[in-house]
Design a protein around this motif. Structure first.
Motif, PDB file in Angstrom:
ATOM      1  N   CYS A  72      -3.744  31.147 -18.479  1.00 39.15           N
ATOM      2  CA  CYS A  72      -4.995  31.903 -18.352  1.00 39.15           C
ATOM      3  C   CYS A  72      -6.210  31.147 -18.881  1.00 39.15           C
ATOM      4  O   CYS A  72      -7.320  31.635 -18.766  1.00 39.15           O
ATOM      5  CB  CYS A  72      -4.866  33.247 -19.053  1.00 39.15           C
ATOM      6  N   LYS A  73      -5.981  29.978 -19.486  1.00 37.26           N
ATOM      7  CA  LYS A  73      -7.049  29.091 -19.991  1.00 37.26           C
ATOM      8  C   LYS A  73      -7.796  29.634 -21.208  1.00 37.26           C
ATOM      9  O   LYS A  73      -8.808  29.071 -21.609  1.00 37.26           O
ATOM     10  CB  LYS A  73      -8.067  28.743 -18.887  1.00 37.26           C
ATOM     11  N   GLN A  74      -7.309  30.707 -21.814  1.00 34.56           N
ATOM     12  CA  GLN A  74      -7.933  31.205 -23.032  1.00 34.56           C
ATOM     13  C   GLN A  74      -7.606  30.273 -24.197  1.00 34.56           C
ATOM     14  O   GLN A  74      -6.565  29.636 -24.219  1.00 34.56           O
ATOM     15  CB  GLN A  74      -7.432  32.616 -23.364  1.00 34.56           C
ATOM     16  N   VAL A  75      -8.481  30.202 -25.177  1.00 35.41           N
ATOM     17  CA  VAL A  75      -8.247  29.385 -26.362  1.00 35.41           C
ATOM     18  C   VAL A  75      -7.267  30.100 -27.267  1.00 35.41           C
ATOM     19  O   VAL A  75      -7.393  31.297 -27.523  1.00 35.41           O
ATOM     20  CB  VAL A  75      -9.569  29.134 -27.119  1.00 35.41           C
ATOM     21  N   SER A  76      -6.277  29.357 -27.752  1.00 36.26           N
ATOM     22  CA  SER A  76      -5.326  29.869 -28.731  1.00 36.26           C
ATOM     23  C   SER A  76      -5.307  28.907 -29.907  1.00 36.26           C
ATOM     24  O   SER A  76      -5.745  27.767 -29.797  1.00 36.26           O
ATOM     25  CB  SER A  76      -3.923  29.985 -28.129  1.00 36.26           C
ATOM     26  N   LEU A  77      -4.773  29.358 -31.028  1.00 32.03           N
ATOM     27  CA  LEU A  77      -4.700  28.536 -32.228  1.00 32.03           C
ATOM     28  C   LEU A  77      -3.254  28.288 -32.620  1.00 32.03           C
ATOM     29  O   LEU A  77      -2.408  29.167 -32.507  1.00 32.03           O
ATOM     30  CB  LEU A  77      -5.386  29.230 -33.401  1.00 32.03           C
TER      31      LEU A  77
ATOM     32  N   CYS B 211       0.405  32.878 -26.122  1.00 37.84           N
ATOM     33  CA  CYS B 211      -0.995  33.191 -25.850  1.00 37.84           C
ATOM     34  C   CYS B 211      -1.303  34.636 -26.229  1.00 37.84           C
ATOM     35  O   CYS B 211      -0.568  35.549 -25.859  1.00 37.84           O
ATOM     36  CB  CYS B 211      -1.296  32.951 -24.372  1.00 37.84           C
ATOM     37  N   TRP B 212      -2.387  34.819 -26.942  1.00 38.52           N
ATOM     38  CA  TRP B 212      -2.783  36.163 -27.358  1.00 38.52           C
ATOM     39  C   TRP B 212      -3.249  36.994 -26.170  1.00 38.52           C
ATOM     40  O   TRP B 212      -3.186  38.216 -26.191  1.00 38.52           O
ATOM     41  CB  TRP B 212      -3.896  36.088 -28.409  1.00 38.52           C
ATOM     42  N   ASN B 213      -3.686  36.329 -25.097  1.00 37.63           N
ATOM     43  CA  ASN B 213      -4.244  37.039 -23.957  1.00 37.63           C
ATOM     44  C   ASN B 213      -3.179  37.417 -22.920  1.00 37.63           C
ATOM     45  O   ASN B 213      -3.015  38.581 -22.594  1.00 37.63           O
ATOM     46  CB  ASN B 213      -5.336  36.184 -23.320  1.00 37.63           C
TER      47      ASN B 213
END
Length: 87
Positions: free
Chosen positions: A40-45, A56-58
């Protein structure tokens, strides 16, 4: 796969997603621990435990921090190859 149950993953409300995105963009001290989800290309840590397995949190996809590949098989099998679990 037969015999495997599908996990029900709760969906985050849109306002919570926006709060997480904003926090990740503002938090500059986590630069080397940031990566984008291959799905989904969201930033994760990367977590504090230095575990290279990230969920992924999203979109809740599992992926590897080192090679940035989505993990579709067992997590253990991915880390028994060229990628290591902790760095």
């Amino acid at each position: 796969m037969p015999g495997l149950e599908t996990a029900v993953v709760p969906t985050l409300p849109p306002d919570v997603k926006l709060q997480i995105q904003a926090q990740l963009e503002v938090n500059l001290d986590c630069g080397k621990k940031r990566c984008h989800c291959p799905m989904c290309k969201q930033v994760s840590l990367k977590g504090r435990d230095n575990n290279n397995h990230i969920r992924c949190w999203n979109c809740k996809s599992d992926f590897c921090f080192l090679c940035r590949q989505r993990i579709t098989s067992s997590v253990t099998s991915h880390y028994s190859g060229p990628c290591v679990q902790h760095s």
